[in-house]
Write a protein that holds these residues in place. Structure first.
Motif, short mmCIF file in Angstrom:
data_model
loop_
_atom_site.label_atom_id
_atom_site.label_comp_id
_atom_site.label_asym_id
_atom_site.label_seq_id
_atom_site.Cartn_x
_atom_site.Cartn_y
_atom_site.Cartn_z
N PRO A 1 -0.41 11.86 0.39
CA PRO A 1 -1.24 12.34 1.50
C PRO A 1 -1.16 11.42 2.71
CG PRO A 1 -2.42 12.57 -0.57
CD PRO A 1 -1.16 11.81 -0.88
N ARG A 2 -1.11 12.02 3.89
CA ARG A 2 -0.96 11.26 5.13
C ARG A 2 -2.05 10.22 5.28
NH1 ARG A 2 3.30 10.66 7.40
NH2 ARG A 2 3.67 12.85 7.87
N ALA A 3 -3.27 10.54 4.86
CA ALA A 3 -4.37 9.60 4.99
C ALA A 3 -4.09 8.29 4.26
CB ALA A 3 -5.66 10.22 4.47
N GLU A 4 -3.40 8.37 3.13
CA GLU A 4 -3.06 7.16 2.38
C GLU A 4 -2.01 6.33 3.11
OE1 GLU A 4 -4.65 6.23 -0.22
OE2 GLU A 4 -5.72 8.08 -0.72
N ILE A 5 -1.04 7.00 3.71
CA ILE A 5 -0.01 6.30 4.47
C ILE A 5 -0.64 5.57 5.66
CG2 ILE A 5 2.12 6.55 5.78
CD1 ILE A 5 2.52 7.14 2.83
N LEU A 6 -1.50 6.26 6.39
CA LEU A 6 -2.12 5.67 7.57
C LEU A 6 -3.04 4.52 7.19
CD1 LEU A 6 -2.97 8.92 9.60
CD2 LEU A 6 -1.09 7.29 9.99
N SER B 1 2.23 -6.52 -0.96
CA SER B 1 2.69 -6.12 -2.29
C SER B 1 1.88 -4.96 -2.85
CB SER B 1 2.63 -7.31 -3.25
OG SER B 1 1.28 -7.76 -3.38
N LEU B 2 0.68 -4.78 -2.29
CA LEU B 2 -0.17 -3.68 -2.74
C LEU B 2 0.46 -2.33 -2.47
CD1 LEU B 2 -2.94 -2.74 -3.84
CD2 LEU B 2 -3.81 -2.90 -1.51
N GLY C 1 11.92 13.28 2.70
CA GLY C 1 11.83 14.63 3.22
C GLY C 1 10.51 14.95 3.87
N TYR C 2 9.52 14.07 3.73
CA TYR C 2 8.19 14.34 4.27
C TYR C 2 7.86 13.50 5.50
CZ TYR C 2 7.32 16.80 -0.15
OH TYR C 2 7.37 17.67 -1.22
N GLY C 3 8.84 12.84 6.09
CA GLY C 3 8.58 12.01 7.25
C GLY C 3 8.05 10.65 6.85
N ASN C 4 7.54 9.89 7.82
CA ASN C 4 7.03 8.54 7.57
C ASN C 4 5.60 8.57 7.05
OD1 ASN C 4 9.43 7.40 8.51
ND2 ASN C 4 8.71 7.43 10.63
N ASP D 1 -1.53 1.13 6.99
CA ASP D 1 -0.83 0.72 8.21
C ASP D 1 0.66 1.06 8.12
OD1 ASP D 1 -3.11 -0.29 9.48
OD2 ASP D 1 -2.89 -2.22 8.47
N ASN D 2 0.94 2.20 7.52
CA ASN D 2 2.30 2.72 7.36
C ASN D 2 3.19 1.81 6.51
OD1 ASN D 2 2.14 5.19 8.93
ND2 ASN D 2 1.91 3.85 10.71
N LYS D 3 2.58 0.97 5.67
CA LYS D 3 3.37 0.11 4.77
C LYS D 3 3.77 0.85 3.50
CE LYS D 3 0.97 -4.04 6.40
NZ LYS D 3 -0.02 -5.07 6.04
N LEU D 4 3.02 1.89 3.16
CA LEU D 4 3.30 2.66 1.95
C LEU D 4 4.43 3.64 2.23
CD1 LEU D 4 2.25 3.10 -0.96
CD2 LEU D 4 0.70 4.83 -0.04
#
Length: 566
Positions: free
Chosen positions: A547-552, A192-193, A563-566, A555-558
């Motif tokens: 930012p990609r660092a936040e997505i990674l 949920s975070l 338009g910017y990919g996964n 664990d790609n849950k965010l």
């Protein structure tokens, strides 16, 4: 040893933590238990109302900070990596030496390369965590009920400001409530975070925070404990006005124009603010006893922002020619008679393009022939001292213009360090509220008398004629958008205005124009040029990429923006 995987939603700078761990870095549990000696402990803060109030005041320091946060880089002035203003991501200006702005103007922003715009997500959630910490513990601090209410109001305002900054940049955001995460939390099962709430829910949450803040904050700064630069009831209502104006706009489609009009009207009905009558250009140089300022950030010698004069001054004065206005903005300024330069009967003369323009033009932009510091700006070639033929030619404006707004001619350009940089950064001023009201009321009910009154107050203060009577709703919309463009130029509105109106694919796909001035036989010739090649906007840029660092780190849950990919 234990390995801790972090992102800014998980951990936002605890006051008492001595180590910041990056993704995948191992941290010693024993090290984390060492009592730091370079800061005040949370126990001390919660035991002393003075220290706690200082903690709350310090939360203002992060509002609209940049990725140079650790170095104290302030908002507005020095908005990005160094000296670039937010205007240099728009059709207002360009930054002469890039400063990580050009990739955004050229539509090349990506999750891996966010340029000047990559700081909002992390800094906002760090700030929210700090604010939540204070709100969760304020009842433990010995203080009067009145002080507790005031500080609670300030904290709720700060939290609302943070979330609004997230919403206007990313759209959907993660609402963390009152939660305070630290290094001991288990994030592996906390999906949920990473759930981003709808824009409508985000706006509703911020609106509630502001309503609560407004009910707790003082109307003015009459108490010695409430210096300028801290939130008041007016500041909370002003932020609510901007929030609901955005919410009703086409990009958001998450509110009503009538609610936005009422929010602006609530500020007006405080009867606490009015338009400053000492001259448009002096608004930004007059932090004290200025009835127009609703909320500002103040600076003093020894705690300055960037030295504006050397950062933006003409190269002929040993300035660096930083944020230079585009011809796109210059062309927008009406003639002094209220007509666009392209209108029949305007009186515009291409051979003398700077004569008889809207007075705000002269307070905002330095042009060829502009008076400046007891001298004259000359951008012509050959030989103009503020052209490439002048000194420090690597700092020559690529647009043919230099910035005048915000500059204090009484401050030095050469060796200004420690002396210059004390102008306030104004977050909210009364002119914006009047324009917010005019726009919202026009959209809700058409151009009634109250719309004319609001916008004409702003025009009259500038020395411009009133709008003609009998305008249609569409014509009034155009007039209001013009007024926002020139009245609020370089104040971080244009970037968000063209997006919320969903016209950025038009305005931001116009070439970034400048002017080339040549002098032959004493006659100036003005030729339009392209100052920055490749200016481009794609619809995905209505929102910033996370930012990609936040997505990674999630664990790609965010969820990434479209338009910017996964």
């Amino acid at each position: 040893m234990k390995t801790i995987k972090l992102n800014n939603l998980k951990y936002m700078w605890m006051l008492t933590t001595a180590l910041v761990c990056l993704t995948g870095v191992s941290c010693s549990h024993n090290y984390l238990e060492i009592t730091p000696t370079d800061r005040v402990s949370d126990a001390a803060i919660l035991a002393d109302s003075v220290l706690f109030e200082d903690y709350v005041i310090n939360r203002y320091m992060g509002i609209q900070q940049t990725n140079k946060e650790a170095e104290g880089t302030p908002p507005g002035f020095g908005r990005g990596f160094e000296y670039a203003l937010w205007s240099s991501l728009t059709d207002e200006s360009m930054y002469t030496n890039d400063d990580n702005t050009w990739l955004i103007q050229r539509g090349q922003i990506a999750p891996e390369n966010t340029g000047i715009a990559g700081t909002f997500w992390g800094r906002s959630y760090r700030g929210i965590r700090d604010i939540n910490y204070a709100l969760n513990h304020i009842n433990e601090v010995p203080m009067s009920e009145g002080l507790k209410n005031r500080l609670t109001g300030e904290l709720k305002f700060q939290r609302a400001f943070r979330y609004f900054d997230l919403i206007r940049n990313y759209g959907k955001v993660v609402l963390v409530g009152d939660r305070v995460y630290d290094l001991t939390d288990d994030f592996s099962s906390t999906d949920s975070l990473y759930v981003r709430s709808s824009i409508k829910d985000g706006i509703a949450y911020v609106r509630t925070q502001l309503d609560e803040a407004a009910g707790l904050l003082p109307v003015d700064h009459s108490s010695s404990n409430w210096a300028l630069g801290r939130a008041t009831k007016g500041a909370a209502l002003a932020l609510k006005s901007r929030l609901l104006l955005y919410a009703a706009s086409p990009l958001y489609n998450a509110g009503s124009w009538s609610d936005a009009a009422k929010a602006a009207k609530d500020v007006m009905e405080l009867q606490r603010y009015s338009l400053y009558q000492g001259g448009y250009g002096k608004i930004f140089l007059t932090p004290d006893n200025n009835p127009e300022i609703i909320f500002e950030r103040l600076y003093a010698t020894g705690a300055v922002h960037v030295a504006l004069e050397i950062a933006n001054g003409p190269n002929g004065y040993d300035g660096w020619g930083g944020n230079t206005p585009l011809q796109n903005l210059v062309d927008a300024y009406e003639m002094a008679n209220g007509k666009a330069i392209t209108a029949v009967g305007s009186g515009y003369d291409p051979a003398h393009p700077y004569e008889n323009r809207d007075p705000r033009f002269y307070a905002t932009i330095l042009y060829n022939g502009a008076p400046y510091r007891g001298d004259t700006v000359w951008t012509y070639t050959p030989g103009g001292k503020d052209s490439k033929d002048g000194p420090s030619n690597w700092n020559t404006s690529k647009t043919g213009y230099y910035l005048k707004k915000f500059m204090n001619d009484n401050l030095p350009i050469v060796n200004p360090w420690g002396i210059a940089g004390t102008q306030p950064w104004i977050y909210f001023r009364y002119a914006e509220i009047l324009l917010n009201y005019a726009e919202a009321q026009n959209e809700a009910a058409g151009p009634d008398n109250s719309v004319y009154s609001a916008i004409n107050q702003v025009r009259e203060r500038a020395g411009m004629p009133d709008l003609p009577e009998g305008l249609s709703q569409t014509e009034m919309r155009t007039a209001i958008r013009y007024e926002r463009q020139v009245e609020l130029a370089f104040e971080e509105h244009r970037y968000y205005d063209v997006r919320r109106w969903k016209i950025a694919e038009v305005t931001e796909n116009e070439p970034a124009y400048g002017i080339s001035v040549t002098k032959e036989n004493g006659i100036f010739k003005y030729t339009r040029i392209t100052a920055l090649s490749g200016k481009h906007f794609e619809t995905k840029q209505y929102w910033l990429p996370i930012p990609r660092a936040e997505i990674l780190a999630s664990d790609n849950k965010l969820e990434q923006n479209t338009g910017y990919g996964n």
